[in-house]
Design a protein around this motif. Structure first.
Motif, PDB file in Angstrom:
ATOM      1  N   GLU A   3     -45.327  -3.303  39.023  1.00 51.47           N
ATOM      2  CA  GLU A   3     -46.444  -3.947  38.320  1.00 51.47           C
ATOM      3  C   GLU A   3     -46.048  -4.287  36.884  1.00 51.47           C
ATOM      4  O   GLU A   3     -46.377  -5.355  36.372  1.00 51.47           O
ATOM      5  CB  GLU A   3     -47.672  -3.034  38.350  1.00 51.47           C
ATOM      6  CG  GLU A   3     -48.929  -3.688  37.911  1.00 51.47           C
ATOM      7  CD  GLU A   3     -49.358  -4.821  38.833  1.00 51.47           C
ATOM      8  OE1 GLU A   3     -49.919  -5.809  38.308  1.00 51.47           O
ATOM      9  OE2 GLU A   3     -49.138  -4.735  40.040  1.00 51.47           O
ATOM     10  N   LYS A   6     -43.729  -7.247  36.964  1.00 48.54           N
ATOM     11  CA  LYS A   6     -44.491  -8.454  37.280  1.00 48.54           C
ATOM     12  C   LYS A   6     -45.195  -8.994  36.044  1.00 48.54           C
ATOM     13  O   LYS A   6     -45.206 -10.192  35.787  1.00 48.54           O
ATOM     14  CB  LYS A   6     -45.506  -8.141  38.373  1.00 48.54           C
ATOM     15  CG  LYS A   6     -46.352  -9.307  38.785  1.00 48.54           C
ATOM     16  CD  LYS A   6     -47.339  -8.889  39.859  1.00 48.54           C
ATOM     17  CE  LYS A   6     -48.234 -10.040  40.249  1.00 48.54           C
ATOM     18  NZ  LYS A   6     -49.210  -9.637  41.269  1.00 48.54           N
ATOM     19  N   ARG A   9     -42.349 -10.289  33.272  1.00 42.83           N
ATOM     20  CA  ARG A   9     -41.217 -11.127  33.696  1.00 42.83           C
ATOM     21  C   ARG A   9     -41.047 -12.363  32.829  1.00 42.83           C
ATOM     22  O   ARG A   9     -39.985 -12.972  32.833  1.00 42.83           O
ATOM     23  CB  ARG A   9     -41.357 -11.525  35.150  1.00 42.83           C
ATOM     24  CG  ARG A   9     -42.542 -12.406  35.414  1.00 42.83           C
ATOM     25  CD  ARG A   9     -42.704 -12.713  36.865  1.00 42.83           C
ATOM     26  NE  ARG A   9     -44.040 -13.233  37.101  1.00 42.83           N
ATOM     27  CZ  ARG A   9     -44.483 -13.612  38.249  1.00 42.83           C
ATOM     28  NH1 ARG A   9     -43.707 -13.523  39.293  1.00 42.83           N
ATOM     29  NH2 ARG A   9     -45.696 -14.063  38.387  1.00 42.83           N
ATOM     30  N   TRP A  54     -38.295  -9.951  40.601  1.00 43.23           N
ATOM     31  CA  TRP A  54     -39.189 -10.579  39.630  1.00 43.23           C
ATOM     32  C   TRP A  54     -38.458 -11.564  38.723  1.00 43.23           C
ATOM     33  O   TRP A  54     -39.067 -12.522  38.242  1.00 43.23           O
ATOM     34  CB  TRP A  54     -39.962  -9.536  38.844  1.00 43.23           C
ATOM     35  CG  TRP A  54     -40.998  -8.907  39.719  1.00 43.23           C
ATOM     36  CD1 TRP A  54     -41.013  -7.618  40.178  1.00 43.23           C
ATOM     37  CD2 TRP A  54     -42.132  -9.551  40.291  1.00 43.23           C
ATOM     38  NE1 TRP A  54     -42.090  -7.429  40.995  1.00 43.23           N
ATOM     39  CE2 TRP A  54     -42.803  -8.600  41.081  1.00 43.23           C
ATOM     40  CE3 TRP A  54     -42.652 -10.831  40.231  1.00 43.23           C
ATOM     41  CZ2 TRP A  54     -43.960  -8.888  41.791  1.00 43.23           C
ATOM     42  CZ3 TRP A  54     -43.808 -11.125  40.937  1.00 43.23           C
ATOM     43  CH2 TRP A  54     -44.447 -10.161  41.706  1.00 43.23           C
TER      44      TRP A  54
END
Length: 94
Positions: A3, A6, A9, A54
Motif C-alpha cells: 500500500e 502504491k 510510486r 509498482w
C-alpha cells in the motif's frame, strides 16, 4: 508495504528507495533475531517484487525489465539487505 509503495510510486526512484530502506531497517531491527534469517530474506524478496510491480505501473507501460531492475536495486540505488541484529547466541547472561 504494498500500500505504501502504491501511494508513493510517483516519487523519484532514489527517494522511494531511500524511504524504503528506512522501513526495511526498522523491520530488520525488530524481526532480525536469531533463527529468523529465512523469514527476513523472504520479506526482502517480497518487497523487491512489490517495488518492481509498482515501478512498472508508472506511466502506463512496463519500463523496468527484471535485469535492469536488478541493477537498480543492487548497484545504482541499493536496497538494504537483511541482517540479524539481535543474536541469542552472543547474549551474555547476567
Amino acid at each position: 508495504m504494498g500500500e505504501w509503495l502504491k501511494c508513493n510510486r510517483h516519487n523519484k526512484i532514489r527517494d522511494i528507495i531511500r524511504d524504503l530502506n528506512v522501513k526495511l531497517r526498522g523491520y530488520y531491527n525488530y524481526y532480525g533475531i536469531t533463527f529468523n534469517s529465512r523469514r527476513l530474506a523472504g520479506y526482502f524478496h517480497e518487497v523487491k517484487a512489490l517495488l518492481h510491480k509498482w515501478l512498472n505501473r508508472r506511466g502506463g507501460k512496463a519500463t523496468w525489465q527484471w535485469e535492469r531492475f536488478t541493477k537498480l536495486v543492487n548497484h545504482w540505488h541499493p536496497l538494504l539487505k537483511p541482517k540479524i541484529y539481535h543474536s541469542y547466541l552472543s547474549a551474555k547472561p547476567n
